[in-house]
Write an enzyme that holds these catalytic residues in place. Structure first.
Site, mmCIF file in Angstrom:
data_model
loop_
_atom_site.group_PDB
_atom_site.id
_atom_site.type_symbol
_atom_site.label_atom_id
_atom_site.label_comp_id
_atom_site.label_asym_id
_atom_site.label_seq_id
_atom_site.Cartn_x
_atom_site.Cartn_y
_atom_site.Cartn_z
ATOM 1 N N HIS A 55 0.849 -1.200 0.000
ATOM 2 C CA HIS A 55 0.000 0.000 0.000
ATOM 3 C C HIS A 55 0.877 1.240 0.000
ATOM 4 C CE1 HIS A 55 0.770 -0.475 4.302
ATOM 5 N NE2 HIS A 55 0.255 0.720 4.554
ATOM 6 N N HIS A 57 1.426 3.898 1.908
ATOM 7 C CA HIS A 57 1.951 4.675 3.033
ATOM 8 C C HIS A 57 3.474 4.768 2.988
ATOM 9 C CE1 HIS A 57 -1.940 4.142 5.592
ATOM 10 N NE2 HIS A 57 -2.007 5.163 4.766
ATOM 11 N N ASP A 59 5.811 4.752 5.188
ATOM 12 C CA ASP A 59 6.665 3.800 5.920
ATOM 13 C C ASP A 59 6.755 2.448 5.197
ATOM 14 O OD1 ASP A 59 3.890 3.524 6.764
ATOM 15 O OD2 ASP A 59 4.581 2.128 8.305
ATOM 16 N N HIS A 113 -7.597 -0.617 5.197
ATOM 17 C CA HIS A 113 -6.544 0.246 5.773
ATOM 18 C C HIS A 113 -6.315 1.404 4.801
ATOM 19 C CE1 HIS A 113 -2.940 1.433 7.915
ATOM 20 N NE2 HIS A 113 -2.196 1.270 6.844
ATOM 21 N N ASP A 130 -0.343 -3.632 6.245
ATOM 22 C CA ASP A 130 -1.019 -3.159 7.463
ATOM 23 C C ASP A 130 -2.496 -3.552 7.469
ATOM 24 O OD1 ASP A 130 1.405 -2.003 7.975
ATOM 25 O OD2 ASP A 130 0.723 0.072 7.791
ATOM 26 N N HIS A 168 4.365 -4.559 10.728
ATOM 27 C CA HIS A 168 4.824 -3.926 11.974
ATOM 28 C C HIS A 168 4.913 -4.931 13.115
ATOM 29 C CE1 HIS A 168 4.354 0.387 10.771
ATOM 30 N NE2 HIS A 168 3.469 -0.128 9.929
#
Ligand code: ZN
Ligand code: FE
Length: 259
Positions: A55, A57, A59, A113, A130, A168
């Site tokens: 995705h 994002h 990070d 998400h 995520d 994560h």
């Protein structure tokens, strides 16, 4: 044989390296930061053959541009999200074939998400960014509870012996919420003991078996009498569908996280 190893980044991100026992090449999943990646590649004498993104994002994609300065490799990722340098836009039903490392992964759409998030599945491994976390799930930044519930249900239906590689290290935090929802679930207590032991030695708690997720992750248990009862008592109203139960449980954790 396929091998997967983590490269820790930032505070709690995992970048995954997928390799083969007979090759020095690796595919890189979600390189949010180039520095630790370049160090790991050099330190282990590995050459990347592809980047796989779940995705948009930062990070998860922040290291792509810098990695491409060093390596001319394809970038696979979600067709419906703004990710950098995408060469292979993917949607559900597509396959990623990387013959150099004997890897074939199929793609699942898992919106929730983010609007266009995807997951990669194959060789007994799930790379889900995520969306599904060990003992938890991602925040609903761009999707609705029914959307995320549907995405998680797809993942829950994969083979129970699947190893879940999420983005994560959140297991312990997620488990303390899981225990709030299901105080009497012995599998959750046992998992807290095990995860605490691993983290005390600074070892990752990821990956985890999907079978364990099904027994301990409240977001995959919204159809069970215990979680339905907990959600109804928290919401102080009857809930008629698992997606509604999911919505309540997700908001319940959001409220605790924001304190
Ligand atoms: Zn993330
Ligand atoms: Fe994210």
């Amino acid at each position: 044989m396929i091998q997967v190893n983590p490269v820790p980044a930032f505070k709690d991100n995992y970048i995954w390296l997928i390799g083969h026992t007979d090759s020095r090449q690796v595919a890189i999943v979600d390189p949010g930061d180039a520095r630790p990646m370049l160090d790991a590649l050099q330190g282990q004498s590995l050459t990347p053959c592809a980047i796989l993104l779940t995705h948009h994002h930062r990070d998860h994609v922040g290291g792509v541009t810098e990695l491409l300065r060093h390596f001319d490799i394809p970038v696979y990722g979600p067709a419906h999200e703004p990710v950098p340098a995408l060469t292979h836009p993917l949607r559900e039903g597509d396959r990623v074939a990387l013959p150099d490392i004997g890897l074939t992964l199929s793609v699942l759409d898992v919106p929730g998400h983010t609007r266009g998030a995807i997951a990669y599945y194959g060789h007994g491994c799930l790379f889900c960014g995520d969306t599904l976390f060990t003992a938890g799930c991602g925040y609903l930044f761009e999707g609705t509870p029914p959307q995320m519930y549907h995405s998680l249900s797809k993942l829950a239906a994969l083979a129970p012996e699947t190893q879940v590689y999420c983005g994560h290290e959140y297991t312990l935090d997620n488990l303390s919420f899981a225990r709030v929802v299901e105080p009497r679930n012995a599998d959750i207590s046992a998992r807290i003991t095990e995860a605490t032991r691993l983290r005390a030695r600074n070892l990752p708690t990821v990956p985890a078996l999907l079978a364990l997720e099904l027994r301990t992750n409240p977001f995959l248990r919204c159809h069970t009498p215990v979680v339905i009862a907990a959600a109804e008592s928290h919401a102080r109203r009857p809930l008629s569908t698992p997606a509604e139960v999911f919505g309540v449980v997700r908001r319940w954790k959001d409220d605790l996280d924001s304190v």
